[in-house]
Write a protein that holds these residues in place. Structure first.
Motif, PDB file in Angstrom:
ATOM      1  N   THR A 194      55.895 -91.118  44.294  1.00 10.06           N
ATOM      2  CA  THR A 194      56.032 -92.240  45.226  1.00 10.06           C
ATOM      3  C   THR A 194      57.439 -92.261  45.828  1.00 10.06           C
ATOM      4  OG1 THR A 194      54.396 -93.512  43.986  1.00 10.06           O
ATOM      5  CG2 THR A 194      55.848 -94.748  45.468  1.00 10.06           C
ATOM      6  N   ILE A 195      58.459 -92.098  45.018  1.00  7.78           N
ATOM      7  CA  ILE A 195      59.843 -92.104  45.489  1.00  7.78           C
ATOM      8  C   ILE A 195      60.094 -90.916  46.425  1.00  7.78           C
ATOM      9  CG2 ILE A 195      62.256 -91.803  44.775  1.00  7.78           C
ATOM     10  CD1 ILE A 195      61.460 -93.383  42.181  1.00  7.78           C
ATOM     11  N   SER A 196      59.667 -89.734  46.022  1.00 11.13           N
ATOM     12  CA  SER A 196      59.914 -88.546  46.845  1.00 11.13           C
ATOM     13  C   SER A 196      59.184 -88.642  48.184  1.00 11.13           C
ATOM     14  CB  SER A 196      59.522 -87.269  46.099  1.00 11.13           C
ATOM     15  OG  SER A 196      58.124 -87.176  45.927  1.00 11.13           O
ATOM     16  N   THR A 197      58.004 -89.220  48.184  1.00  9.98           N
ATOM     17  CA  THR A 197      57.243 -89.370  49.429  1.00  9.98           C
ATOM     18  C   THR A 197      57.903 -90.384  50.355  1.00  9.98           C
ATOM     19  OG1 THR A 197      55.166 -88.742  48.396  1.00  9.98           O
ATOM     20  CG2 THR A 197      55.015 -90.025  50.410  1.00  9.98           C
ATOM     21  N   ALA A 198      58.397 -91.485  49.817  1.00 12.43           N
ATOM     22  CA  ALA A 198      59.042 -92.501  50.656  1.00 12.43           C
ATOM     23  C   ALA A 198      60.261 -91.928  51.373  1.00 12.43           C
ATOM     24  CB  ALA A 198      59.440 -93.711  49.807  1.00 12.43           C
ATOM     25  N   ILE A 199      61.049 -91.151  50.670  1.00  8.30           N
ATOM     26  CA  ILE A 199      62.249 -90.563  51.278  1.00  8.30           C
ATOM     27  C   ILE A 199      61.874 -89.488  52.299  1.00  8.30           C
ATOM     28  CG2 ILE A 199      64.324 -89.204  50.811  1.00  8.30           C
ATOM     29  CD1 ILE A 199      64.424 -90.728  48.065  1.00  8.30           C
ATOM     30  N   SER A 200      60.967 -88.607  51.939  1.00  7.71           N
ATOM     31  CA  SER A 200      60.612 -87.525  52.860  1.00  7.71           C
ATOM     32  C   SER A 200      59.847 -88.051  54.078  1.00  7.71           C
ATOM     33  CB  SER A 200      59.798 -86.446  52.143  1.00  7.71           C
ATOM     34  OG  SER A 200      58.538 -86.936  51.745  1.00  7.71           O
ATOM     35  N   ALA A 201      59.102 -89.135  53.922  1.00 15.35           N
ATOM     36  CA  ALA A 201      58.378 -89.713  55.055  1.00 15.35           C
ATOM     37  C   ALA A 201      59.338 -90.281  56.099  1.00 15.35           C
ATOM     38  CB  ALA A 201      57.422 -90.796  54.575  1.00 15.35           C
ATOM     39  N   THR A 202      60.433 -90.840  55.655  1.00 17.74           N
ATOM     40  CA  THR A 202      61.430 -91.360  56.583  1.00 17.74           C
ATOM     41  C   THR A 202      62.091 -90.223  57.360  1.00 17.74           C
ATOM     42  OG1 THR A 202      61.793 -93.271  55.162  1.00 17.74           O
ATOM     43  CG2 THR A 202      63.517 -92.773  56.766  1.00 17.74           C
ATOM     44  N   VAL A 203      62.365 -89.126  56.670  1.00 15.15           N
ATOM     45  CA  VAL A 203      62.889 -87.930  57.338  1.00 15.15           C
ATOM     46  C   VAL A 203      61.882 -87.433  58.384  1.00 15.15           C
ATOM     47  CG1 VAL A 203      63.497 -85.493  56.980  1.00 15.15           C
ATOM     48  CG2 VAL A 203      64.353 -87.237  55.396  1.00 15.15           C
TER      49      VAL A 203
END
Length: 162
Positions: free
Chosen positions: A49-58
């Protein structure tokens, strides 16, 4: 025949290429963060969940300002909210693949409970299905194509102006 097909879908092929480049960058960010969090013994679902939230913003930045920069803007807030919501669905797809692999199948085959198996189920299988969904939803709902009026309406509007 193949040339006509390529010419007909050139814009779509171009968008897919850009979407792919942005996706690769986001994928590297996602996988790197996921690996770091898993190595730190963070729960696999929370780590994803954390990794997806950050990469989705990128990925949002890359898609908004590069992939679909030629499309009409409907407001940063609206686009980001829709983008976020469709990413939640994409995340759900990835989490479903990870959960099935790690918890359901991992119960019977312990090798599916390893960090490597978690990365493969989340960031290969889940990412594939989530990416197909995200491309379709971003293109259809977030970064919409301009509305093209039929030539008759355009001509009538020109005649009224004169």
């Amino acid at each position: 025949m193949l040339r006509r097909l390529v010419d007909r879908f050139r814009h779509l092929i171009h968008e897919l290429g850009k979407f792919g480049v942005v996706g690769i960058i986001a994928y590297v960010v996602d996988t790197g963060i996921l690996r770091v969090l898993l190595a730190a013994d963070v729960n696999p679902l929370l780590a994803k969940t954390i990794s997806t939230a950050i990469s989705a913003t990128v990925a949002f930045g890359g898609n908004r300002f590069w992939t679909w920069r030629h499309r009409e803007r409907s407001g940063l807030h609206r686009e980001y909210v829709l983008y976020f919501l469709f990413n939640v669905v994409g995340l759900g797809i990835g989490l479903a693949c990870l959960g099935i692999s790690h918890y359901a199948l991992g119960h019977y085959w312990p090798v599916l409970r390893t960090d490597l198996a978690d990365v493969v189920s989340a960031n290969v299988v889940g990412m594939f299905f989530g990416t197909v969904f995200r491309f379709w939803s971003y293109r259809r709902f977030v970064f919409r194509a301009p509305v093209i009026e039929p030539p008759e309406l355009t001509r009538m509007a020109e005649l009224k102006v004169k």
